[in-house]
Design a protein around this motif. Structure first.
Motif, short mmCIF file in Angstrom:
data_model
loop_
_atom_site.label_atom_id
_atom_site.label_comp_id
_atom_site.label_asym_id
_atom_site.label_seq_id
_atom_site.Cartn_x
_atom_site.Cartn_y
_atom_site.Cartn_z
N SER A 25 0.83 -1.21 0.00
CA SER A 25 0.00 0.00 0.00
C SER A 25 0.86 1.26 0.00
N LYS A 26 1.97 1.21 0.74
CA LYS A 26 2.89 2.36 0.77
C LYS A 26 3.56 2.56 -0.58
N ILE A 27 3.99 1.45 -1.19
CA ILE A 27 4.61 1.52 -2.51
C ILE A 27 3.61 2.04 -3.53
N LEU A 28 2.37 1.57 -3.44
CA LEU A 28 1.33 2.00 -4.37
C LEU A 28 1.07 3.51 -4.24
N ALA A 29 1.04 4.01 -3.02
CA ALA A 29 0.82 5.45 -2.80
C ALA A 29 1.97 6.26 -3.41
N GLN A 30 3.20 5.79 -3.23
CA GLN A 30 4.35 6.49 -3.80
C GLN A 30 4.30 6.46 -5.33
N LEU A 31 3.85 5.33 -5.89
CA LEU A 31 3.75 5.20 -7.34
C LEU A 31 2.68 6.15 -7.89
N ILE A 32 1.52 6.21 -7.22
CA ILE A 32 0.45 7.11 -7.64
C ILE A 32 0.93 8.56 -7.59
N GLU A 33 1.70 8.89 -6.57
CA GLU A 33 2.27 10.24 -6.44
C GLU A 33 3.14 10.57 -7.66
N ASN A 34 3.95 9.62 -8.08
CA ASN A 34 4.84 9.85 -9.22
C ASN A 34 4.10 9.86 -10.56
N VAL A 35 3.02 9.09 -10.64
CA VAL A 35 2.23 9.06 -11.87
C VAL A 35 1.57 10.42 -12.11
N GLY A 36 1.09 11.04 -11.05
CA GLY A 36 0.50 12.37 -11.17
C GLY A 36 -0.67 12.40 -12.14
N PRO A 37 -0.59 13.25 -13.19
CA PRO A 37 -1.72 13.40 -14.11
C PRO A 37 -1.82 12.31 -15.17
N HIS A 38 -0.97 11.30 -15.10
CA HIS A 38 -0.89 10.30 -16.16
C HIS A 38 -1.52 8.96 -15.77
N LEU A 39 -2.55 9.03 -14.93
CA LEU A 39 -3.33 7.83 -14.59
C LEU A 39 -4.40 7.66 -15.66
N GLU A 40 -4.29 6.61 -16.46
CA GLU A 40 -5.09 6.46 -17.68
C GLU A 40 -6.32 5.58 -17.47
N SER A 41 -7.38 5.89 -18.19
CA SER A 41 -8.63 5.13 -18.05
C SER A 41 -8.65 3.87 -18.91
N SER A 42 -7.73 3.76 -19.86
CA SER A 42 -7.69 2.57 -20.72
C SER A 42 -6.35 1.86 -20.62
N GLY A 43 -6.35 0.58 -20.93
CA GLY A 43 -5.12 -0.19 -20.87
C GLY A 43 -4.10 0.22 -21.90
N SER A 44 -4.55 0.79 -23.02
CA SER A 44 -3.63 1.22 -24.08
C SER A 44 -3.12 2.64 -23.88
N GLY A 45 -3.75 3.40 -22.97
CA GLY A 45 -3.37 4.79 -22.74
C GLY A 45 -1.91 5.00 -22.39
N PRO A 46 -1.34 4.21 -21.46
CA PRO A 46 0.07 4.40 -21.10
C PRO A 46 1.03 4.27 -22.28
N LEU A 47 0.82 3.27 -23.13
CA LEU A 47 1.73 3.09 -24.26
C LEU A 47 1.64 4.27 -25.22
N GLU A 48 0.44 4.79 -25.42
CA GLU A 48 0.28 5.94 -26.32
C GLU A 48 1.09 7.13 -25.81
N LYS A 49 1.08 7.35 -24.51
CA LYS A 49 1.84 8.47 -23.95
C LYS A 49 3.35 8.22 -24.02
N VAL A 50 3.75 6.97 -23.84
CA VAL A 50 5.17 6.64 -23.90
C VAL A 50 5.66 6.74 -25.35
N GLU A 51 4.87 6.25 -26.29
CA GLU A 51 5.26 6.34 -27.70
C GLU A 51 5.43 7.79 -28.14
N SER A 52 4.55 8.67 -27.66
CA SER A 52 4.61 10.08 -28.05
C SER A 52 5.76 10.82 -27.36
N GLY A 53 6.33 10.22 -26.30
CA GLY A 53 7.39 10.87 -25.55
C GLY A 53 6.88 11.81 -24.48
#
Length: 335
Positions: free
Chosen positions: A189-217
């Motif tokens: 739970s502590k690790i998850l909270a730290q991860l969410i903090e680092n993700v910030g505005p990039h928490l995606e609603s779809s499973g493909s969303g993260p790759l799209e953001k990474v591909e775009s840089g």
């Protein structure tokens, strides 16, 4: 025109529209309705199998998110519009326990599955999670290549990570399983909270969303579907997939036939067998998770740390993990 005449004309128009909806041009009442949470690549493989083996023009596919389709199954049971549902097995099993809505299928191919499944479930594909990076963006930001999910909790990765939200996407559950499975609920739970903090505005609603953001840089690092990252790397994109030491967890998607009876149900059962028999080869190439005995995947596609959750996956377990996620979010918001 009097009010009475207007009412009569309105009623006639409604009757005409109703007639064409059920009996006129564009009627779909005789077609098998397939409700699916599959992504575009999987849907293309399903269509190819059906179209090439006698079912072209005889079905309608309704793509929906995992959560949306799961909610409909739980709420509507046999009254759901779909004749076939392709969905994560944990949702299918939970819906069957709740509503007894699926029909058993006598399919010899299911006897060769690696794991055991109920008689109403025909496995189609396996989704597996991983980390992936944009090598150019990583170099530009001066970031090291992460080896674990826990690495991504370090401060230097802040606002440089995209990951799917477990509240919207089943892919997000793969991330949570890897954390809780490796570190337990308390430390996890502590690790998850730290991860969410680092993700910030990039928490995606779809499973493909993260790759799209990474591909775009836009971000340097993503957590999501391993198969998508492998495909992107094979295309020549500056993408590198990384198997985290916490493990590559997987979710199985399968087909089930709604138990409505009649000829249409029989046709739906035959279509599911057609998808399994003639679509599985393409699906295995795109989602390299063996589900049937004697299936093999290329060496470069084999996960380094394949893992499974200790207990059976279910909607109840998903909800427990979602509660842990929401509590971690609150911690971040209150800091």
């Amino acid at each position: 025109m009097t009010l009475k005449v207007k009412k009569i004309m309105t009623m006639l128009l409604c009757l005409i529209l109703l007639y064409f909806s059920y009996f006129g041009l564009g009627s779909s009442t005789d077609k098998v309705v397939i409700a699916t949470n599959a992504d575009e690549e999987a849907i293309a493989a399903i269509k190819k199998a059906l179209n090439h083996h006698g079912y072209k023009g005889e079905y309608i596919i309704q793509p929906q998110s995992t959560a949306e389709l799961g909610g409909k199954m739980m709420a509507e049971g046999k009254n759901i519009e779909a004749d076939i549902v392709t969905q994560a097995t944990y949702y299918l099993e939970s819906a069957q326990q709740e509503n007894d809505m699926f029909a058993s299928i006598d399919n010899k191919a299911k006897e060769s599955t690696i794991d055991n499944y109920p008689s109403y479930i025909t496995p189609l594909l396996g989704n597996m999670g991983s980390i992936f990076v944009n090598t150019k963006a990583l170099e530009k930001q001066g970031l090291p290549v992460p080896k674990t999910v826990k690495d991504l909790t370090k401060s230097e990765y802040k606002n440089q990570i995209a990951m799917p939200n477990i509240m919207d996407s089943s892919t997000g559950w793969l991330v949570i399983q890897s954390i809780l499975g490796s570190y337990g609920n308390e430390e996890g739970s502590k690790i998850l909270a730290q991860l969410i903090e680092n993700v910030g505005p990039h928490l995606e609603s779809s499973g493909s969303g993260p790759l799209e953001k990474v591909e775009s840089g836009e971000v340097a690092v993503g957590i999501g579907l391993r198969a998508q990252a492998v495909k992107s790397e094979d295309k020549g994109n500056p993408i590198r997939y990384i198997d985290p030491k916490e493990g590559n967890y997987s979710l199985i998607e399968a087909a089930a036939v709604v138990n409505k009876g009649g000829d249409k149900q029989q046709k739906a059962q035959e279509m599911v067998q057609t998808i399994q028999q003639h679509g599985r080869e393409d699906l295995l190439k795109m989602y390299p998770v063996p589900l049937y005995k004697n299936e093999k995947v290329a060496k470069n596609q084999r996960p380094t740390y394949p893992k499974k959750w200790n207990d059976s996956l279910s909607v109840d377990l998903l909800e427990k993990h979602q509660d842990i996620f929401k509590e971690a979010q609150k911690q971040v918001e209150n800091n």
